[in-house]
Design a protein around this motif. Structure first.
Motif, PDB file in Angstrom:
ATOM      1  N   HIS A 260       1.190   8.931  -6.336  1.00 58.46           N
ATOM      2  CA  HIS A 260       1.624  10.320  -6.152  1.00 58.46           C
ATOM      3  C   HIS A 260       2.461  10.762  -7.359  1.00 58.46           C
ATOM      4  O   HIS A 260       2.201  11.814  -7.960  1.00 58.46           O
ATOM      5  CB  HIS A 260       2.442  10.408  -4.859  1.00 58.46           C
ATOM      6  CG  HIS A 260       2.790  11.807  -4.482  1.00 58.46           C
ATOM      7  ND1 HIS A 260       1.862  12.684  -3.942  1.00 58.46           N
ATOM      8  CD2 HIS A 260       3.959  12.508  -4.566  1.00 58.46           C
ATOM      9  CE1 HIS A 260       2.435  13.850  -3.714  1.00 58.46           C
ATOM     10  NE2 HIS A 260       3.718  13.774  -4.091  1.00 58.46           N
TER      11      HIS A 260
ATOM     12  N   GLU B  91      -5.518   6.152   1.280  1.00 55.96           N
ATOM     13  CA  GLU B  91      -4.978   7.125   0.320  1.00 55.96           C
ATOM     14  C   GLU B  91      -4.964   6.528  -1.103  1.00 55.96           C
ATOM     15  O   GLU B  91      -5.351   7.190  -2.071  1.00 55.96           O
ATOM     16  CB  GLU B  91      -3.554   7.456   0.784  1.00 55.96           C
ATOM     17  CG  GLU B  91      -2.818   8.452  -0.036  1.00 55.96           C
ATOM     18  CD  GLU B  91      -1.366   8.585   0.478  1.00 55.96           C
ATOM     19  OE1 GLU B  91      -1.089   8.197   1.640  1.00 55.96           O
ATOM     20  OE2 GLU B  91      -0.526   9.054  -0.304  1.00 55.96           O
ATOM     21  N   CYS B  92      -4.552   5.245  -1.201  1.00 53.14           N
ATOM     22  CA  CYS B  92      -4.557   4.578  -2.511  1.00 53.14           C
ATOM     23  C   CYS B  92      -5.968   4.552  -3.081  1.00 53.14           C
ATOM     24  O   CYS B  92      -6.199   4.896  -4.243  1.00 53.14           O
ATOM     25  CB  CYS B  92      -4.056   3.126  -2.392  1.00 53.14           C
ATOM     26  SG  CYS B  92      -2.324   2.970  -1.943  1.00 53.14           S
TER      27      CYS B  92
ATOM     28  N   TRP C  32      -4.381  -2.031  -7.691  1.00 51.37           N
ATOM     29  CA  TRP C  32      -5.247  -1.910  -6.512  1.00 51.37           C
ATOM     30  C   TRP C  32      -5.777  -3.270  -6.069  1.00 51.37           C
ATOM     31  O   TRP C  32      -5.848  -3.572  -4.884  1.00 51.37           O
ATOM     32  CB  TRP C  32      -6.379  -0.937  -6.832  1.00 51.37           C
ATOM     33  CG  TRP C  32      -7.393  -0.780  -5.728  1.00 51.37           C
ATOM     34  CD1 TRP C  32      -8.744  -0.948  -5.847  1.00 51.37           C
ATOM     35  CD2 TRP C  32      -7.151  -0.408  -4.359  1.00 51.37           C
ATOM     36  NE1 TRP C  32      -9.356  -0.706  -4.643  1.00 51.37           N
ATOM     37  CE2 TRP C  32      -8.403  -0.383  -3.708  1.00 51.37           C
ATOM     38  CE3 TRP C  32      -6.011  -0.118  -3.624  1.00 51.37           C
ATOM     39  CZ2 TRP C  32      -8.536  -0.077  -2.351  1.00 51.37           C
ATOM     40  CZ3 TRP C  32      -6.134   0.196  -2.275  1.00 51.37           C
ATOM     41  CH2 TRP C  32      -7.387   0.213  -1.652  1.00 51.37           C
TER      42      TRP C  32
ATOM     43  N   ARG D 162      -1.485   2.597   3.930  1.00 50.73           N
ATOM     44  CA  ARG D 162      -1.844   3.750   3.101  1.00 50.73           C
ATOM     45  C   ARG D 162      -2.933   3.362   2.102  1.00 50.73           C
ATOM     46  O   ARG D 162      -3.128   4.022   1.071  1.00 50.73           O
ATOM     47  CB  ARG D 162      -0.605   4.322   2.410  1.00 50.73           C
ATOM     48  CG  ARG D 162       0.331   4.998   3.428  1.00 50.73           C
ATOM     49  CD  ARG D 162       1.613   5.495   2.797  1.00 50.73           C
ATOM     50  NE  ARG D 162       1.412   6.679   1.945  1.00 50.73           N
ATOM     51  CZ  ARG D 162       2.374   7.239   1.211  1.00 50.73           C
ATOM     52  NH1 ARG D 162       3.592   6.716   1.236  1.00 50.73           N
ATOM     53  NH2 ARG D 162       2.131   8.288   0.455  1.00 50.73           N
TER      54      ARG D 162
ATOM     55  N   ALA E  87       0.897   3.872  -3.010  1.00 52.24           N
ATOM     56  CA  ALA E  87       0.563   5.270  -2.702  1.00 52.24           C
ATOM     57  C   ALA E  87       1.624   6.203  -3.286  1.00 52.24           C
ATOM     58  O   ALA E  87       1.293   7.234  -3.884  1.00 52.24           O
ATOM     59  CB  ALA E  87       0.443   5.459  -1.186  1.00 52.24           C
ATOM     60  N   SER E  88       2.896   5.811  -3.147  1.00 55.22           N
ATOM     61  CA  SER E  88       3.974   6.630  -3.713  1.00 55.22           C
ATOM     62  C   SER E  88       3.888   6.656  -5.241  1.00 55.22           C
ATOM     63  O   SER E  88       4.070   7.708  -5.868  1.00 55.22           O
ATOM     64  CB  SER E  88       5.338   6.068  -3.294  1.00 55.22           C
ATOM     65  OG  SER E  88       5.423   6.020  -1.895  1.00 55.22           O
TER      66      SER E  88
ATOM     67  N   SER F  44       0.847  -1.207   0.000  1.00 55.63           N
ATOM     68  CA  SER F  44       0.000   0.000   0.000  1.00 55.63           C
ATOM     69  C   SER F  44       0.878   1.251   0.000  1.00 55.63           C
ATOM     70  O   SER F  44       0.542   2.264  -0.627  1.00 55.63           O
ATOM     71  CB  SER F  44      -0.952  -0.003   1.196  1.00 55.63           C
ATOM     72  OG  SER F  44      -0.292   0.401   2.395  1.00 55.63           O
ATOM     73  N   GLN F  45       2.024   1.180   0.682  1.00 50.81           N
ATOM     74  CA  GLN F  45       2.934   2.335   0.719  1.00 50.81           C
ATOM     75  C   GLN F  45       3.560   2.566  -0.655  1.00 50.81           C
ATOM     76  O   GLN F  45       3.608   3.699  -1.152  1.00 50.81           O
ATOM     77  CB  GLN F  45       4.019   2.109   1.785  1.00 50.81           C
ATOM     78  CG  GLN F  45       3.453   2.096   3.202  1.00 50.81           C
ATOM     79  CD  GLN F  45       4.433   1.571   4.237  1.00 50.81           C
ATOM     80  OE1 GLN F  45       5.444   0.965   3.889  1.00 50.81           O
ATOM     81  NE2 GLN F  45       4.114   1.791   5.511  1.00 50.81           N
TER      82      GLN F  45
ATOM     83  N   ASN G 165      -7.181   7.941  -4.291  1.00 55.44           N
ATOM     84  CA  ASN G 165      -6.510   8.365  -5.534  1.00 55.44           C
ATOM     85  C   ASN G 165      -6.920   7.507  -6.722  1.00 55.44           C
ATOM     86  O   ASN G 165      -7.140   8.028  -7.818  1.00 55.44           O
ATOM     87  CB  ASN G 165      -4.987   8.334  -5.345  1.00 55.44           C
ATOM     88  CG  ASN G 165      -4.501   9.598  -4.652  1.00 55.44           C
ATOM     89  OD1 ASN G 165      -5.039  10.681  -4.892  1.00 55.44           O
ATOM     90  ND2 ASN G 165      -3.508   9.463  -3.792  1.00 55.44           N
TER      91      ASN G 165
END
Lengths: 271, 271
Positions: free
Chosen positions: A190, A241-242, A218, A238, A186-187, A182-183, A245
């Protein structure tokens, strides 16, 4: 958002796609599953071989790898093909369709998987009482679940967002590997948004490819996460957040009808 | 309540005492512990051998059994004796005194052992987090406790009286033997009250004996029960009824001062 015109360069989509494939080349088999889930869930939907080839090419998949994966999907009973003249069309088998339909609500859910959570403690002699409940085991006879079983045999108490769960417990709700995925995602999202800019000009096939890549990344995360509300997940998760987005992007780049993609391909829209 | 006068028969106390000794002859050793806890907790309190003999006689204990038990209590370091002329006085050792003082608040508590209960779940890898908490284990890493540990490492949730605990859980809070003891004692107290009638006439030594028997029966139950509020106990538990009746009787038959018992004995009050 305007549709990109033919005279513009398409190399930028390679940069876009790279954000979503950087964490290792996606397995083509599962990428194709995502393509069929995105475009071919209608019972009579058929995707032409050339559209499949073109879509996966956008995602950086080599033609030979695509052929191998298609062959394997057929062997696994997931898809079937039918010849039309010199080429073939591909479509989900009833079994493949059922699998896709089952996963689809979870993958395409824009909101949290559940609103409430309960801690449920079963008789240690009878943990089977909890087996049908969605959620995560935190001990041999204790689950955090969004749907507690309806029996007086278990102890049930709500888990609210006013009191954080101990770290060892949330670690059992979502394992460290999934948290890390997930991290990374998320990056990647971004960076993807930065590359897309405020007014990206994508062809309809690029949009379809982008959607498949988003959904594919996802699904790798969300299908490993339990059906539980956001507040019970561990620090460092995260996924929220994912999700936000991903679904902002899916809204920004709406689903392309299969028929219009086939037309765009024949009319030579993209290149 | 009037104090019985010397001309009245004392045989009725045998009937009274029988209600509290019917469930098997009480172990004389523990009966004597109850006597010292009732009458000799003051640091300088000494009970004469003849008062001990007389009290235990009222409870149906044979003189030989009394002597054996006194000998064992001395050997165990619980009591000490000192000769006074032709007889001996008995008193608690510092260790026996500490033991009695420790148990006394729990035994002589007229109210529930606790007001609130929490379910606390520790990390299965570290159940020691719960070891200092009073209460009952319901699973290898789960306790119902009245004093949850102050650490964020455990999950804590209140257990209220609005939602009954599952039967398997309350069975672990109080085992079936202790529940049965509470039922037997509740029935005995019911019969005892009928025998006592509305205006029983007891000598001060009979009152002291009655109090010791009540406390002795009650301590066998309450010291086996966890320090938890009444609502978490299993169906069938009659400890609340026992507690109410015991303390009503202790109020009705107030504590007799040791000095006045010794005087009554010498003046030949009872017989």
């Amino acid at each position: 958002m305007r549709t990109k015109t033919a005279h513009m360069q398409t190399t930028s989509f390679t940069d876009i796609a790279r954000h979503l494939t950087d964490c290792g080349t996606p397995r083509v088999w599962s990428l194709l599953v995502a393509v069929f889930g995105e475009l071919a869930l209608d019972r009579d939907a058929r995707i032409s071989g050339s559209l499949l080839r073109h879509l996966t090419e956008q995602m950086g998949v080599k033609p030979e790898a695509m052929r191998v994966a298609l062959h394997r999907l057929r062997k696994d009973g997931w898809i079937e093909s039918a010849r039309t003249g010199r080429t073939s069309d591909y479509f989900l088998t009833p079994w493949g369709h059922a699998q896709s339909m089952q996963a689809s609500p979870r993958i395409y859910a824009a909101g949290p998987a559940a609103k409430s959570a309960w801690l449920v403690l079963s008789n240690p002699a009878n943990p089977a009482q909890l087996e049908a409940s969605p959620g995560a085991w935190v001990s041999s006879n204790v689950m955090i679940t969004s749907v507690p079983p309806e029996t007086e045999e278990v102890f049930t108490t709500p888990v609210t967002d006013t009191c954080p769960l101990p770290a060892w417990m949330s670690a059992r709700i979502c394992d460290a590997d999934t948290v890390r995925l997930s991290q990374d995602f998320a990056s990647a999202l971004h960076a993807l948004r930065a590359t897309l800019g405020s007014d990206p000009q994508l062809t309809s096939i690029e949009i379809a490819a982008l959607r498949v890549l988003l959904v594919h990344s996802w699904r790798r995360i969300i299908l490993k996460a339990p059906v539980l509300p956001d507040h019970v997940f561990p620090d460092g998760w995260r996924g929220v957040e994912c999700r936000v987005n991903v679904f902002n992007l899916l809204d920004q780049f709406p689903k392309q009808a299969l028929a219009s993609l086939e037309t765009a391909l024949v009319s030579g829209e993209p290149r």
